[in-house]
Design an enzyme around this catalytic site. Structure first.
Site, PDB file in Angstrom:
ATOM      1  CG  HIS A   1      -1.797   1.121   1.419  1.00  0.00           C
ATOM      2  ND1 HIS A   1      -3.159   1.062   1.184  1.00  0.00           N
ATOM      3  CD2 HIS A   1      -1.554   2.390   1.840  1.00  0.00           C
ATOM      4  CE1 HIS A   1      -3.708   2.239   1.447  1.00  0.00           C
ATOM      5  NE2 HIS A   1      -2.754   3.061   1.858  1.00  0.00           N
ATOM      6  CD  GLU A   2       1.774   3.485   3.744  1.00  0.00           C
ATOM      7  OE1 GLU A   2       1.951   4.545   3.124  1.00  0.00           O
ATOM      8  OE2 GLU A   2       0.790   3.283   4.485  1.00  0.00           O
TER       9      GLU A   2
ATOM     10  CG  HIS B   1       0.050   6.090  -0.435  1.00  0.00           C
ATOM     11  ND1 HIS B   1      -1.081   6.533  -1.065  1.00  0.00           N
ATOM     12  CD2 HIS B   1      -0.370   5.513   0.728  1.00  0.00           C
ATOM     13  CE1 HIS B   1      -2.143   6.243  -0.333  1.00  0.00           C
ATOM     14  NE2 HIS B   1      -1.740   5.617   0.761  1.00  0.00           N
TER      15      HIS B   1
END
Length: 716
Positions: free
Chosen positions: A222-223, A226
């Site tokens: 997920h990170e 980003h």
């Protein structure tokens, strides 16, 4: 208190995540992003334009190139559970590459509305084999730092050149909120903001191995999404479930976002009921517990970003970068390990056991040798040796580690503080720091970070000397954007302490511990002044410390601490007696206070300035038990004494019997003799038999009104 730079943060919350599929995650992504936009509104447009360009430029392009990104993990730790094993990092890399290459088996669970959109991103990640200085590395950089307790933007220590490495920091806590990690959009870390680039992760969300697990392991996926410009799928709301929103990517429909998985596809139709459009709740940029995929549109954006100039992302995939970071090597080199150690306790008594741990990193350890100053054993090859020390003082520990590539020796000076199992002082004592030797009698503690320590200074409270802890730093000539320029942002949480010798207080009444201090703060309002002094005592040579007088008596903070007020961002030095204050706290001495120590501990904040300590005092009235050696003219010889001969003892007897007890360093009785002579000179030989081994012992001499302890060396 840590000052938080909120601009451009993307925070991923994981306060209550567990293996149960019904549990959810919350997020502060857009909250922080909106704060950043409020400071620079153009950043919102920059991000939107970057995503739009990614959709236009790469849409429909038949691009099969696999891009590879060098990675480094910085493990910030204080030798706690956050110092995760290498295996956890290796597993995290496996999960990251699995998810980005669509090799995760759970893609079979993607619902029919999206199973044709699951994308192989064709981006891979490899741990670096060469660090920025040309040295061999396994891609894991371990840093002892109190910043692990904060996890804010300023925890990003020792950033490796972000144009050549994806930097990932692993920390114990993220105190800005209950988050599991965060990153930055590349549009937010251009220019002087370069040092903020990278990902921050909680230690128990790295990989699938304990203390993490499969569900938590998707946090890094997920990170990194980003980090490659992907927003949350629900767009600009602060949390999922707030309002329907759009992430600007064509094949992720308008969504409200999920904190858990719906019971079935129809339950996921919230935002476009009329057209029965199911939300992509299985997306990695969701918070649901059933995340399995990126879409082809998200792939287009990430592949566009990795080839673009924003935050120098394009440099990461160049052949010369791969060569300089060593990720192009078919077989990564085996690096020489870097020695590091920890101990079960840094304070101990003579003869007490301390367990050491080899914390070496950077390469496998196949050879190991410890050396312990005045220790038993003196050497060891174990990973976790148990050692006792035979004499008091600050002891040095040496560790040599190596493998087929070579070996390195590290000397850890004055690593263990060893106290005698008897008091250095009986009754009251004062340390005004005027004599040079008083500085040496005190002990000092620094939690391992590279900040100032207590040192003698030629200004005191109505005197010529005190102890100074320098926390002020002149930053006027420091280049912006450097770690040195962030000195004050990293200062909060630093701990330094001064520790007294041990006292026998058993026969004292009205005991009080006190000292004088002078302190000025850089905080301009009380809410910013989070620094404090805490005063502790220990009855076991410093293994366990207890707050003196309870929470109300052992803490100095706020205006009470700031005896000299505001420092004005200058190098504070007390100018008069009015800049000083006195701390005084009664201590209820009892039968267990035969070797009690006191500790004055300073906890810094980001607004700290210099602290001065003077006139450390243990006061009170000494009771009946006096010093036997002085009162009875005690003489003991020879010392050392040869095993098998007599220890000659002379003294002037009073009107009570005297007991002579020889004990080993563990306090066990070896022999004991009672002399009943009264009011006369006494001379006798205490037999040191052949079965008494060569070692150090304590001779305890006691009458009803006086006592003393003498250290005796037995030799062969």
């Amino acid at each position: 208190m840590k000052k938080l730079l909120l601009s451009g943060l993307i925070a991923f919350s994981g306060a209550s995540i567990a293996q149960a599929q019904s549990e959810s995650l919350s997020c502060a992504t857009d909250h922080y992003h909106q704060q950043m936009i409020a400071k620079d509104p153009t950043l919102l447009k920059d991000l939107q334009q970057l995503i739009a360009n990614g959709m236009i430029e790469k849409s429909g392009e038949d691009d099969t190139t696999v891009f590879i990104v060098p990675v480094v993990f910085h493990i910030l730790h204080q030798n706690g559970p956050e110092n995760i094993p290498d295996a956890n990092v290796f597993d995290a890399m496996e999960v990251l590459n699995r998810d980005f290459r669509k090799q995760n088996p759970d893609t079979s669970l993607v619902i029919p509305q999206f199973d044709t959109l699951v994308a192989d991103i064709r981006i891979e990640f490899r741990l670096a084999s060469i660090d920025p200085w040309g040295n061999c590395t396994n891609g894991i950089d371990r840093i002892y730092s109190h910043e692990t307790q904060f996890g804010d933007n300023y925890c990003k220590l020792n950033q490796w050149d972000r144009s050549r490495y994806l930097n990932i920091w692993v920390v114990r806590a993220i105190t800005m909120g209950p988050y599991a990690g965060y990153s930055h959009y590349p549009t937010s870390v251009n220019g002087l903001s370069y040092w903020q680039d990278g990902v921050v992760m909680l230690y128990d969300y790295v990989g699938r191995l304990s203390p993490s697990h499969e569900l938590k392991s998707r946090t890094l996926t997920h990170e990194v999404g980003h980090w490659l410009s992907l927003p949350h799928v629900w767009g600009g709301t602060n949390s999922p479930g707030v309002a329907c929103g759009d992430d600007g990517i064509d094949d992720t429909p308008i969504t409200k976002g999920y904190s858990s998985c719906p019971a079935g596809p129809l339950d996921a139709i919230i935002c476009d009921v009329e057209n029965s459009v199911v939300e992509n709740y299985q997306n990695y940029m969701e918070y649901s517990s059933c995340r399995h995929m990126f879409t082809k549109g998200q792939s287009s954006v990430m592949r566009f970003v990795i080839q673009g100039t924003n935050a120098q992302r394009n440099n990461l995939i160049q052949a010369e970068t791969h060569q300089s970071t060593g990720i192009d090597l078919t077989v990564p080199p085996v690096c020489i390990p870097k020695p590091d150690i920890s101990a079960s306790n840094r304070f101990t008594c003579v003869g007490e056991n301390v367990t050491f741990t080899d914390q070496s990193f950077n390469g496998p350890v196949t050879f190991r040798e410890w050396a312990f100053q005045d220790g038993t054993p003196a050497t060891s090859t174990a990973a976790n040796p148990v050692v006792s020390f035979n004499s008091s003082g600050l002891k040095t520990v040496t560790l040599t580690v190596g493998n087929a590539s070579g070996q390195v020796t590290q000397v850890f000076e004055q690593y263990i503080d060893v106290q005698e199992d008897w008091a250095a002082y009986t009754g009251p004592a004062s340390f005004d720091l005027e004599p040079e030797n008083q500085y040496q009698e005190l002990s000092y503690w620094n939690d391992g970070d590279t900040y100032s320590k207590f040192e003698p200074y030629p200004v005191g409270y109505n005197s010529n000397r005190s102890l100074k802890l320098t926390t002020y730093k002149d930053l006027s000539g420091i280049l912006p954007g450097t770690e040195e320029a962030r000195y004050y942002d990293n200062l909060g949480g630093q701990i330094d302490a001064v520790i007294t010798p041990s006292f026998d207080l058993r026969n004292m009444s009205g005991v009080t511990f006190s000292f004088d201090y002078s302190y000025a703060t850089n905080a301009i309002e009380s809410s910013l002044m989070q620094e404090s002094i805490k005063v502790y005592y220990s009855r076991d040579c410093g293994e366990i410390w207890t707050l003196l007088g309870g929470p109300g008596g052992g803490i100095i903070s706020g205006s009470t601490l700031a005896s000299a007020g505001f420092a004005g961002n200058m190098d504070f030095v007390p100018a008069s007696s009015g800049d000083w204050a006195t701390y005084s706290q009664a201590f209820n001495a009892g039968v267990n206070d035969d070797k009690t120590r006191f500790k004055i501990e300073f906890l810094a904040s980001d607004y700290s300035n210099n602290l001065y300590i003077d006139n450390i005092r243990v006061s009170g009235t000494l009771g009946l038990a006096g010093d036997f050696e002085t009162e009875h003219q005690l003489l003991i010889a020879p010392n050392p004494v040869v095993s098998g001969s007599d220890l000659n003892i002379q003294y002037m007897a009073g009107n009570e019997p005297v007991t002579f007890t020889l004990r080993n360093l563990q306090g066990e009785e070896i022999l004991s003799v009672v002399r009943n002579e009264v009011n006369q000179p006494v001379s006798f030989g205490l037999e040191v038999t052949d079965h008494i081994a060569a070692a150090y012992y304590f001779l305890e001499v006691k009458s009803a009104s006086a006592a003393t302890v003498k250290k005796i060396a037995v030799i062969k």
